[in-house]
Design a protein around this motif. Structure first.
Motif, PDB file in Angstrom:
ATOM      1  N   ILE A 115       0.833  -1.206   0.000  1.00  0.00           N
ATOM      2  CA  ILE A 115       0.000   0.000   0.000  1.00  0.00           C
ATOM      3  C   ILE A 115       0.862   1.249   0.000  1.00  0.00           C
ATOM      4  O   ILE A 115       0.631   2.192  -0.764  1.00  0.00           O
ATOM      5  CB  ILE A 115      -0.956  -0.023   1.211  1.00  0.00           C
ATOM      6  CG1 ILE A 115      -1.973  -1.154   1.058  1.00  0.00           C
ATOM      7  CG2 ILE A 115      -1.667   1.317   1.357  1.00  0.00           C
ATOM      8  CD1 ILE A 115      -2.833  -1.370   2.280  1.00  0.00           C
ATOM      9  N   VAL A 116       1.881   1.265   0.866  1.00  0.00           N
ATOM     10  CA  VAL A 116       2.767   2.430   0.921  1.00  0.00           C
ATOM     11  C   VAL A 116       3.540   2.582  -0.377  1.00  0.00           C
ATOM     12  O   VAL A 116       3.704   3.693  -0.889  1.00  0.00           O
ATOM     13  CB  VAL A 116       3.733   2.308   2.120  1.00  0.00           C
ATOM     14  CG1 VAL A 116       4.784   3.411   2.081  1.00  0.00           C
ATOM     15  CG2 VAL A 116       2.958   2.377   3.427  1.00  0.00           C
ATOM     16  N   GLY A 129       1.900   5.698  -1.127  1.00  0.00           N
ATOM     17  CA  GLY A 129       2.347   6.399   0.065  1.00  0.00           C
ATOM     18  C   GLY A 129       3.111   7.672  -0.258  1.00  0.00           C
ATOM     19  O   GLY A 129       3.488   7.927  -1.408  1.00  0.00           O
ATOM     20  N   ARG A 130       3.351   8.466   0.762  1.00  0.00           N
ATOM     21  CA  ARG A 130       4.153   9.662   0.592  1.00  0.00           C
ATOM     22  C   ARG A 130       5.601   9.286   0.306  1.00  0.00           C
ATOM     23  O   ARG A 130       6.067   8.214   0.694  1.00  0.00           O
ATOM     24  CB  ARG A 130       4.065  10.537   1.838  1.00  0.00           C
ATOM     25  CG  ARG A 130       2.663  11.074   2.100  1.00  0.00           C
ATOM     26  CD  ARG A 130       2.651  11.969   3.330  1.00  0.00           C
ATOM     27  NE  ARG A 130       1.324  12.518   3.573  1.00  0.00           N
ATOM     28  CZ  ARG A 130       1.023  13.320   4.583  1.00  0.00           C
ATOM     29  NH1 ARG A 130       1.980  13.657   5.461  1.00  0.00           N
ATOM     30  NH2 ARG A 130      -0.202  13.781   4.736  1.00  0.00           N
ATOM     31  N   LEU A 190      10.109   5.702  -0.229  1.00  0.00           N
ATOM     32  CA  LEU A 190      11.507   5.423  -0.567  1.00  0.00           C
ATOM     33  C   LEU A 190      12.124   4.348   0.335  1.00  0.00           C
ATOM     34  O   LEU A 190      12.770   3.418  -0.167  1.00  0.00           O
ATOM     35  CB  LEU A 190      12.321   6.718  -0.523  1.00  0.00           C
ATOM     36  CG  LEU A 190      12.040   7.721  -1.648  1.00  0.00           C
ATOM     37  CD1 LEU A 190      12.900   8.963  -1.485  1.00  0.00           C
ATOM     38  CD2 LEU A 190      12.273   7.090  -3.014  1.00  0.00           C
ATOM     39  N   PRO A 191      11.967   4.433   1.675  1.00  0.00           N
ATOM     40  CA  PRO A 191      12.490   3.337   2.509  1.00  0.00           C
ATOM     41  C   PRO A 191      11.839   1.987   2.195  1.00  0.00           C
ATOM     42  O   PRO A 191      12.521   0.951   2.215  1.00  0.00           O
ATOM     43  CB  PRO A 191      12.172   3.786   3.932  1.00  0.00           C
ATOM     44  CG  PRO A 191      12.005   5.255   3.852  1.00  0.00           C
ATOM     45  CD  PRO A 191      11.424   5.522   2.503  1.00  0.00           C
ATOM     46  N   GLY A 223      13.362   0.680  -0.889  1.00  0.00           N
ATOM     47  CA  GLY A 223      14.709   0.201  -0.592  1.00  0.00           C
ATOM     48  C   GLY A 223      14.674  -1.182   0.040  1.00  0.00           C
ATOM     49  O   GLY A 223      15.486  -2.050  -0.297  1.00  0.00           O
ATOM     50  N   TYR A 224      13.741  -1.382   0.969  1.00  0.00           N
ATOM     51  CA  TYR A 224      13.571  -2.693   1.602  1.00  0.00           C
ATOM     52  C   TYR A 224      13.218  -3.749   0.562  1.00  0.00           C
ATOM     53  O   TYR A 224      13.809  -4.843   0.530  1.00  0.00           O
ATOM     54  CB  TYR A 224      12.482  -2.587   2.655  1.00  0.00           C
ATOM     55  CG  TYR A 224      12.047  -3.903   3.257  1.00  0.00           C
ATOM     56  CD1 TYR A 224      12.666  -4.399   4.386  1.00  0.00           C
ATOM     57  CD2 TYR A 224      11.015  -4.643   2.688  1.00  0.00           C
ATOM     58  CE1 TYR A 224      12.271  -5.607   4.950  1.00  0.00           C
ATOM     59  CE2 TYR A 224      10.618  -5.852   3.232  1.00  0.00           C
ATOM     60  CZ  TYR A 224      11.247  -6.326   4.362  1.00  0.00           C
ATOM     61  OH  TYR A 224      10.856  -7.526   4.895  1.00  0.00           O
ATOM     62  N   ILE A 225      12.260  -3.433  -0.293  1.00  0.00           N
ATOM     63  CA  ILE A 225      11.829  -4.386  -1.324  1.00  0.00           C
ATOM     64  C   ILE A 225      12.975  -4.703  -2.281  1.00  0.00           C
ATOM     65  O   ILE A 225      13.201  -5.864  -2.645  1.00  0.00           O
ATOM     66  CB  ILE A 225      10.609  -3.824  -2.084  1.00  0.00           C
ATOM     67  CG1 ILE A 225       9.386  -3.806  -1.160  1.00  0.00           C
ATOM     68  CG2 ILE A 225      10.321  -4.645  -3.335  1.00  0.00           C
ATOM     69  CD1 ILE A 225       8.156  -3.143  -1.766  1.00  0.00           C
TER      70      ILE A 225
END
Length: 225
Positions: free
Chosen positions: A40-41, A45-46, A51-52, A55-57
């Motif tokens: 969803i983010v 998301g904003r 962005l984080p 980066g995780y994905i």
């Protein structure tokens, strides 16, 4: 072909299959719960949050799962606060390290799949829901997310079967999953072909059960007139 050996090894292999199924269910449950907010983010998301998440994905989709398991298995135990925590009696077993690594990895993969599905939902449907006076959360819960899950169902079937096969990596950190049980049988009997053939058959059966289960997803039984 030593058929008697295959029959004698069935109890050990079934125990390993139970561990494999436990890993699969835990990963699907908690990995899915993790993938939902990530998708969803990532989709809407904003930027400060998106962005984080991306980066995780990217990290978990871009690195081998075996490396991730080793990082979790050999890495977490190095921290003193982990050894001193109430979780340490559980974290002494490799099962929980593998489960954690699989959950983090599946969360990233399914989160990316869900991000694409959310973006693929026609905007007209969302605008129509808003025109009926639905709030943002209600639109997500009753329109956007159900439509995205319907679009992504064929991909989830493949991801689940891939996850089933990925659980075999648990044997690399001394977890007696299905492949780990077969390795024990091989070490005890010095036979290679029979236990591996039995393992292949069990994986095929489990994959069939998964595909059949997903094929039943969403089907509504018709009432007789």
């Amino acid at each position: 072909m030593n058929w008697s050996l295959m029959i004698e090894s069935i109890p050990a292999l079934l125990y390993g299959a139970l561990v494999t199924v436990q890993l699969l269910v835990l990963t699907l449950l908690f990995g899915g719960l993790l993938a939902l907010p990530l998708g969803i983010v990532a989709a809407n998301g904003r930027k400060a949050f998106r962005l984080p998440v991306m980066g995780y994905i990217t990290f978990f989709r871009g690195t081998p799962l075996l490396v991730q398991i080793f990082l979790v298995y050999y890495g977490l135990a190095q921290f003193p606060f982990i050894r001193a925590s109430f979780l340490w009696p559980y974290l002494r077993e490799g099962f929980w390290y593998v489960a954690l690594a699989l959950i983090l990895c599946v969360g990233a993969y399914v989160g990316e799949v869900l991000r694409g599905a959310l973006r693929a939902v026609p905007r007209g449907e969302l605008e129509a829901a808003r025109a009926f006076g639905m709030k943002r959360l209600m639109v997500l819960r009753r329109v956007w997310l159900p439509r995205a899950l319907e679009l992504v169902k064929p991909t989830l079937v493949g991801e689940t079967v891939l996850l089933l096969k990925a659980t075999a990596l648990a044997s690399t950190v001394a977890v007696t999953d299905l492949l780990g049980a077969a390795n024990l049988v091989r070490a005890q009997t010095l036979r290679v072909y029979e236990p591996l053939l039995a393992v292949a058959v069990i994986y095929l059966v489990l994959a069939f059960v998964i595909e059949h289960g997903f094929s039943r997803w969403g089907k509504v039984p018709q009432r007789q007139a």
